[in-house]
Design an enzyme around this catalytic site. Sequence first.
Site, PDB file in Angstrom:
ATOM      1  N   GLN A 258     106.537  43.441  57.242  1.00 53.61           N
ATOM      2  CA  GLN A 258     106.159  43.097  58.612  1.00 53.61           C
ATOM      3  C   GLN A 258     106.839  41.805  59.051  1.00 53.61           C
ATOM      4  O   GLN A 258     107.346  41.704  60.171  1.00 53.61           O
ATOM      5  CB  GLN A 258     104.644  42.945  58.710  1.00 53.61           C
ATOM      6  CG  GLN A 258     104.142  42.534  60.078  1.00 53.61           C
ATOM      7  CD  GLN A 258     104.494  43.554  61.149  1.00 53.61           C
ATOM      8  OE1 GLN A 258     104.501  44.749  60.883  1.00 53.61           O
ATOM      9  NE2 GLN A 258     104.801  43.090  62.347  1.00 53.61           N
ATOM     10  N   HIS A 261     110.376  41.674  60.700  1.00 57.83           N
ATOM     11  CA  HIS A 261     110.646  41.879  62.125  1.00 57.83           C
ATOM     12  C   HIS A 261     111.036  40.574  62.812  1.00 57.83           C
ATOM     13  O   HIS A 261     111.632  40.589  63.890  1.00 57.83           O
ATOM     14  CB  HIS A 261     109.409  42.464  62.822  1.00 57.83           C
ATOM     15  CG  HIS A 261     109.220  43.919  62.581  1.00 57.83           C
ATOM     16  ND1 HIS A 261     110.041  44.877  63.096  1.00 57.83           N
ATOM     17  CD2 HIS A 261     108.279  44.586  61.852  1.00 57.83           C
ATOM     18  CE1 HIS A 261     109.629  46.075  62.725  1.00 57.83           C
ATOM     19  NE2 HIS A 261     108.561  45.928  61.969  1.00 57.83           N
ATOM     20  N   GLU A 326      97.963  46.068  65.971  1.00 58.79           N
ATOM     21  CA  GLU A 326      98.898  47.176  66.202  1.00 58.79           C
ATOM     22  C   GLU A 326      98.852  48.132  65.009  1.00 58.79           C
ATOM     23  O   GLU A 326      98.651  49.337  65.165  1.00 58.79           O
ATOM     24  CB  GLU A 326     100.314  46.629  66.390  1.00 58.79           C
ATOM     25  CG  GLU A 326     101.354  47.722  66.569  1.00 58.79           C
ATOM     26  CD  GLU A 326     102.768  47.189  66.528  1.00 58.79           C
ATOM     27  OE1 GLU A 326     103.660  47.887  67.041  1.00 58.79           O
ATOM     28  OE2 GLU A 326     103.000  46.096  65.977  1.00 58.79           O
ATOM     29  N   HIS A 327      99.091  47.597  63.819  1.00 60.76           N
ATOM     30  CA  HIS A 327      99.001  48.383  62.584  1.00 60.76           C
ATOM     31  C   HIS A 327      97.874  47.813  61.728  1.00 60.76           C
ATOM     32  O   HIS A 327      97.793  46.600  61.558  1.00 60.76           O
ATOM     33  CB  HIS A 327     100.288  48.287  61.754  1.00 60.76           C
ATOM     34  CG  HIS A 327     101.536  48.660  62.484  1.00 60.76           C
ATOM     35  ND1 HIS A 327     102.363  47.727  63.077  1.00 60.76           N
ATOM     36  CD2 HIS A 327     102.111  49.868  62.709  1.00 60.76           C
ATOM     37  CE1 HIS A 327     103.393  48.342  63.627  1.00 60.76           C
ATOM     38  NE2 HIS A 327     103.267  49.640  63.426  1.00 60.76           N
ATOM     39  N   ASP A 360     106.598  53.804  60.565  1.00 62.14           N
ATOM     40  CA  ASP A 360     107.636  53.245  61.430  1.00 62.14           C
ATOM     41  C   ASP A 360     108.811  54.202  61.606  1.00 62.14           C
ATOM     42  O   ASP A 360     109.416  54.257  62.681  1.00 62.14           O
ATOM     43  CB  ASP A 360     108.164  51.933  60.844  1.00 62.14           C
ATOM     44  CG  ASP A 360     107.260  50.752  61.124  1.00 62.14           C
ATOM     45  OD1 ASP A 360     106.373  50.876  61.994  1.00 62.14           O
ATOM     46  OD2 ASP A 360     107.435  49.704  60.469  1.00 62.14           O
ATOM     47  N   GLU A 414      77.095  60.394 103.985  1.00 60.65           N
ATOM     48  CA  GLU A 414      78.251  59.507 104.112  1.00 60.65           C
ATOM     49  C   GLU A 414      78.756  59.401 105.556  1.00 60.65           C
ATOM     50  O   GLU A 414      79.715  58.669 105.829  1.00 60.65           O
ATOM     51  CB  GLU A 414      79.377  59.972 103.180  1.00 60.65           C
ATOM     52  CG  GLU A 414      78.957  59.914 101.706  1.00 60.65           C
ATOM     53  CD  GLU A 414      80.060  60.332 100.741  1.00 60.65           C
ATOM     54  OE1 GLU A 414      81.213  60.505 101.206  1.00 60.65           O
ATOM     55  OE2 GLU A 414      79.761  60.470  99.544  1.00 60.65           O
ATOM     56  N   HIS A 419      83.850  66.612 107.340  1.00 58.81           N
ATOM     57  CA  HIS A 419      83.906  67.213 106.008  1.00 58.81           C
ATOM     58  C   HIS A 419      83.001  68.447 105.953  1.00 58.81           C
ATOM     59  O   HIS A 419      83.393  69.512 105.456  1.00 58.81           O
ATOM     60  CB  HIS A 419      83.462  66.199 104.955  1.00 58.81           C
ATOM     61  CG  HIS A 419      84.523  65.217 104.563  1.00 58.81           C
ATOM     62  ND1 HIS A 419      85.082  64.350 105.459  1.00 58.81           N
ATOM     63  CD2 HIS A 419      85.112  64.967 103.365  1.00 58.81           C
ATOM     64  CE1 HIS A 419      85.979  63.595 104.841  1.00 58.81           C
ATOM     65  NE2 HIS A 419      86.021  63.962 103.562  1.00 58.81           N
TER      66      HIS A 419
END
Length: 430
Positions: A258, A261, A326-327, A360, A414, A419
């Site tokens: 990791q 990166h 994330e992981h 990955d 309403e 309508h």
Amino acid sequence: MKILRHSDPGYASFIKRLNRRAIPDPGVRELVGEIISEVAANGDGALLAYTKRFDGATLTAKELFVSEEEFAAAEKAVTPATRRAIARSLKNIKAFAKHSLRKDWSYKNAEGATVGERFTPFDRVGVYVPGGKAPLVSTALMTAGFALAAGVPEIIGATPCGPDGKVNPAVLYALRKSGATEVIKVGGAQAVAALALGTKSIRPVDMIVGPGNRFVVEAKRQLVGAVAIDLLPGPSEVLILSDKTGNPEFIAADLLAQAEHAGDSVVGFLTDSKALLDKVLKAVDRQILTLSRNKYIRDVLKGGTFVLHVKSMDEGIAIVNDFAPEHLSLICADEKKRLAQVRTAGAIYVGNDSPVAVGDFLAGPSHTLPTGGAGRSFSGLRADHFQRRTSIVKLDKAAVRKSLDVVEEFARIEGLDAHGRSTAIRLEHR
């Protein structure tokens, strides 16, 4: 690296700071806003100027796109081993994607109306592939590959070129094999702005997907509405939670992988076993000496890594859910119980023999995942991100008759008498 034990004075305050919210830095927000405004106003000119400023490449408008000759040269340049690796990864991506694609469906409701949903692929999607210190071939596959599986007809890749104006051939080959119909040699917030807003040379897309640095992430955030996005995937991160059953050599290897990166990567290791913690730290010191990206790894270990001796696995799970990694690598004797307790991780790797690296590159799910705490609100990239959902409603006279009293009551409440009238009129005309 930051090492804290639950008995240390600063432990509790450090844990509180781990509860993150993905809120942009004001300076980043301002700069990205300026870039977007400049691209909106000056199109290709702004894009070319930013490419020269940030990537050192001098391009013309005609050179923004990768040419067919460049694609052909890239295909010749990649090795047979690279081709095989890309093919195997894509095969798993397509197989995984089939399971998450949504299917059209319909049924009759209580009044007899036919209602349902239809799913169609986006027409034109932009996929962002970061450049920088490593050619992220796998990211090309795990963005464009899912768009291809969803049936998107136009996929435009965006990835920064080098000062020579060229893009890594393996990245180009992977993008083309993943269905990319066009690739622009531009990165950063300016690429996101160009894809979202369009320029004279670049037609705008319906959606932008893919990870990037904080400027890319912020550009996606600011342009939501002008374009759809997948999620907010920034610098990579991993959290490892293990009890005494964890293999220290494997855990150390995952931490170092990791850290490889580089940049703003985040690495965390939590365990309720002091003995395991000590073994992992020794293994890290030993293994790092054998790795080629030693300098980058040491920088991340120094500035972006923390190791915590937690009171219990229950506390470890609570920290994980607050952190929203994330992981997550989850290693424990009672893995089914603990797995069920995790709610916010982008992806979970279960057991000693589940390296994040396989996810990955090969396993099938996309590695484009929420970071910076965004896992509380976003899920990882899936094939169904590339599908529009459209609801379908069809009534006959009998269904209208059964629906009328409810429609007229809502119209009365309403104050929308037109309508109610629009429904009643259908029963007055045969």
